[in-house]
Design an enzyme around this catalytic site. Sequence first.
Site, PDB file in Angstrom:
ATOM      1  N   LYS A  27       3.865  15.310  79.052  1.00 50.08           N
ATOM      2  CA  LYS A  27       4.969  16.267  78.956  1.00 50.08           C
ATOM      3  C   LYS A  27       4.756  17.124  77.723  1.00 50.08           C
ATOM      4  O   LYS A  27       4.258  16.636  76.689  1.00 50.08           O
ATOM      5  CB  LYS A  27       6.274  15.493  78.853  1.00 50.08           C
ATOM      6  N   SER A  79      14.563  16.318  82.326  1.00 52.81           N
ATOM      7  CA  SER A  79      13.767  17.392  81.799  1.00 52.81           C
ATOM      8  C   SER A  79      12.269  17.199  82.016  1.00 52.81           C
ATOM      9  O   SER A  79      11.502  18.114  81.751  1.00 52.81           O
ATOM     10  CB  SER A  79      14.037  17.567  80.312  1.00 52.81           C
ATOM     11  N   SER A 130      15.955  11.783  81.518  1.00 49.54           N
ATOM     12  CA  SER A 130      14.912  12.770  81.790  1.00 49.54           C
ATOM     13  C   SER A 130      13.599  12.269  82.360  1.00 49.54           C
ATOM     14  O   SER A 130      12.760  13.085  82.719  1.00 49.54           O
ATOM     15  CB  SER A 130      14.609  13.547  80.501  1.00 49.54           C
TER      16      SER A 130
END
Lengths: 478, 89, 486
Positions: free
Chosen positions: C78, C153, C177
């Site tokens: 990420k 996210s 997330s």
Amino acid sequence: MKDYEIVIGLEVHAELNTQSKIYCSCRSAFGMDVNTQICPVCMGLPGALPTLNEKVVEYAIRMGHALNCHINTVCRQDRKNYFYPDLPKGYQISQADVPLCENGYLDILVGGEARRIRVNRIHIEEDAGKLLHDGAYPGSLADLNRCGVPLIEIVSEPDLRSSAEARAYLETIRSILLCLGISDCKMQEGSIRCDVNVSVREKGTRELTVRCEMKNVNSFRAAVRGIEYEAKRQIEILEGGGTIIQETRRWDDGKGMSFPMRTKEDAQDYRYFPEPDLLTIVVDEEKVQALKESIPELPHAKIRRYMKDYGFAEIDAALITEDIERAALFEACAESGRCKPKNICNWILADLAKYTNDTGQKISQTPITPKRLTELIEQVEKGVISNTAGKKAFLLMMETGREPLAIIEEEGMAQNSNREELRQLVREVFSDNQKSVLDYRNGKGKALGYLVGQCMKRSGGKANPSLIREIVTHMLSE
Amino acid sequence: MRMDIQHIAKLARLHIEAEALSVFEKEMETIVKMAEHLPEAEDALLPDRETPMQLRRDEAEDGKFTREEMLMNAPEVQLGCLAVPKTVG
Amino acid sequence: MNLYEKTATELSDMLRRKECSAAEISQEVLERTETSEERIGAYITRCEDVMQQAEAVDKAIAEGRALHPLAGIPIALKDNISTKGIRTTCASRMLENYVPPYDAAVTEKVRRAGMVITGKTNMDEFAMGASTETSYMKVTHNPHNPEYVPGGSSGGSAAAVAAGETILSLGSDTGGSIRQPAALCGIVGLKPTYGSVSRYGLVAYASSLEQIGPMGKTVRDTAMLYSLICGRDQMDATTVRREYPDFASALSGKVQGLRIGVPREYFGDGICPEVSVAVWEGIRLLEQAGASVREISLPDTEYAVSAYYIIASAEASSNLARYDGVRYGFRAKHYKGLTDMYERTRSEGFGDEVKRRVMLGTFVLSSGYYDAYYKKARAAQQRIKRELADAFRECDILITPTYPTPAFPLGEKSDDPLKLYMSDICTVTANLSGLPAISVPCGKTASGLPMGMQMMAPAFSEQVLLNAAYAYETLCGGFWSGGTVI
């Protein structure tokens, strides 16, 4: 004009001389090339995290013990949030609600009088960077080397009542920091800093009045000047019917005045909250106790002891204790009991101090030892050598490393203190200077000095001058 | 509770455009409203003894990063320092 | 089957048996990414040295060196996880060109294990969001239906795995997330116990709530990656020193005697019926296999969302103060003086959602409001923690939906932040309490969108959690029957 009392509180920030910074393992050193002592942590790069240096906690606790504080064995760190280019993370990690140490006191001596100044708290925090200015560039230049250098903040209660007390307090704090070896206290390098809070009130009232905080106080002398200026300024306002605005002011030592710091649009709201990247600091009781036992006799305690045990004036006691080697030398000599402490003190503060000053050496770098100094002083006290000869012998000893007794022997410094011999000598001088003797007996006092001088001359400077004087005086009165 | 959006924006060093101001205000008030039904807090938040922190040994590490590496993302560097507009006050 | 359709477990075996090479795996993943990335948009940055990384692993294999089980397996990170020399943007204009000079602790571990880093994935800006729509960089599409969000996210990380553009990925979970995008994309995602994975190098949003966690196609894959990244790190004071087992090898699949708690507050009105039915089907499956099920009540759950947003925003407002245009990142072009520079930089550099949370956080910490909001939120957090701890005296795991609905269309919820916030009800309690939680696929809706089932366990009970998840996976015939979702 009303009778006013000055109320002063001091916040001292001292940089701790640990190897590494408080939250990262960058070297904590002064004077390095800009931005070369930084890492992601102290620079506040995204993703970096703090880790607490155990020595910082130890040093702070030791200072807490020295200031008679209660140690909070369970405490934490908090974030103090504000924006400034020398503060990389946009917050400073400090301690808000639960400081490491609190509710202590410090006994100071001001003009021989003892005063107890309460210490509100000592907490640990990180230092910010430095902003530099260069003519070539219109803005400010940030050097982050100092970010993360460990600080302890020592906050006093507003118990100080004069600039002299403030000075004494600051000097004592400094001497303790040096004695504990936790800070090098070089004000010119910024390793010790002080903010001064001053307010004035009518004598006899008890409430605290509006105070002003003064920053940029860069020396103890500046603290004294700043306090006196600020007190005067506030009194003038009050006398003129005005009110004091609570503000932060900047002390300008060059101009000898304080100026309001340009107020930011909004008063600072630091939005303190617990630092989530650090867990609770828990120090176990044995460690706290061990740290307490590791505290040596502190300078101000030593001063009081010297004044009490040896009858010294505060100033002399302070000068002896100021330097650890001096104090150690003094105590070793005094312990022998062979000479008077007062004399040891004088020799150390006059002759030895002059010598070390002139040569730039530390005491430990010279040939002086307690045994040698004691011997020398003993010879002077016994009258074996005169004081003047003693000083000469001292210098020879320092320069050559020879033993005092050997020097006295070799230089033939021993003076004659044999009363019989001296009496005979005086009789001879009297018979050669009958006129002077007569003059003295007729009221001419100066003749005594002349006769003494003649005796000394006749003895080739070897006679014990005070004995000569005694004998001459006695014989003149016969 | 009425929040002073301008004041908060100042504290946060954010500039909210005039048009966006009321929208922001409304959104934030709605969010804050849901907090109003939180139960009363007991005593002050005491440090949690359960998880004491392990402290770091005081050892300095030299030469981990060069100035170039650390300043490589800086918008403006002058004389090895981070250059910013003149500070006020 | 193509190599990119296989699991890490399978590929690891194949590498060991020399049935394929690391280069072949990476080659296929790259080719796959070429064809699907335009449609999916999972990556912000794709590494250019993927083949070199893979070749280095092949060389080591040829030299007979002992390698980590995950060596040669492609992984995506990420874009809030620092990677030295590779830009790390957090999907924000503020860090659009920021290149970290250091690796995150997990990045170091991934590199040392010889995994092949394929790139940095898209996310909600600074991890603030639940749909990856607040990204400044691009839109990520759900591989199951490109008109739908992948969740957030960690939307890019989830989509990349689901679409075969990587085999494993790392995400971060502050309020759901990892778990929510895993649910919406039909993969497995684990939020580990707080303090079990180092946050050093994770660009901070809410320090006391977030953890980096593994995402993969199967439970075993996820367990293998968790084993790699967990452990005490001296650079992160919040990590805990303890012995961690080899989670993957200890997976048993047995649920006899497992006590499952089902908290009614997580099945409230907002939960869509299809999701509720699917989760209950999963629970019954486990019950039939020998687990015991009891419905419980956790009334303090009602405070969870408010407490979460207050604490997370407060920490965020402080963590994001460092973005000021001085040392790195975006700086506004025109300004007059320092304060103006700060304000313009931050206003132009941050998106609306970030600004909203920074403002909220600043407010709740501000003078006069700290007691009314932040302190109360922290107290509510303590209550939630205690309530869950009590529940775990009677239960080994809790099962809930991961998210009230399957994926929703792009653009649908972005105009009503509050609606989005309330959907976090199922996931935030794990962050508030620091407990581990995993999301596993539990079927698809009639329209073909995946749904997720969440399991929670006590602190440091990942083995129990992974076992239960593995058992469920086995009982329903596997989440991954080969191929990818599209």
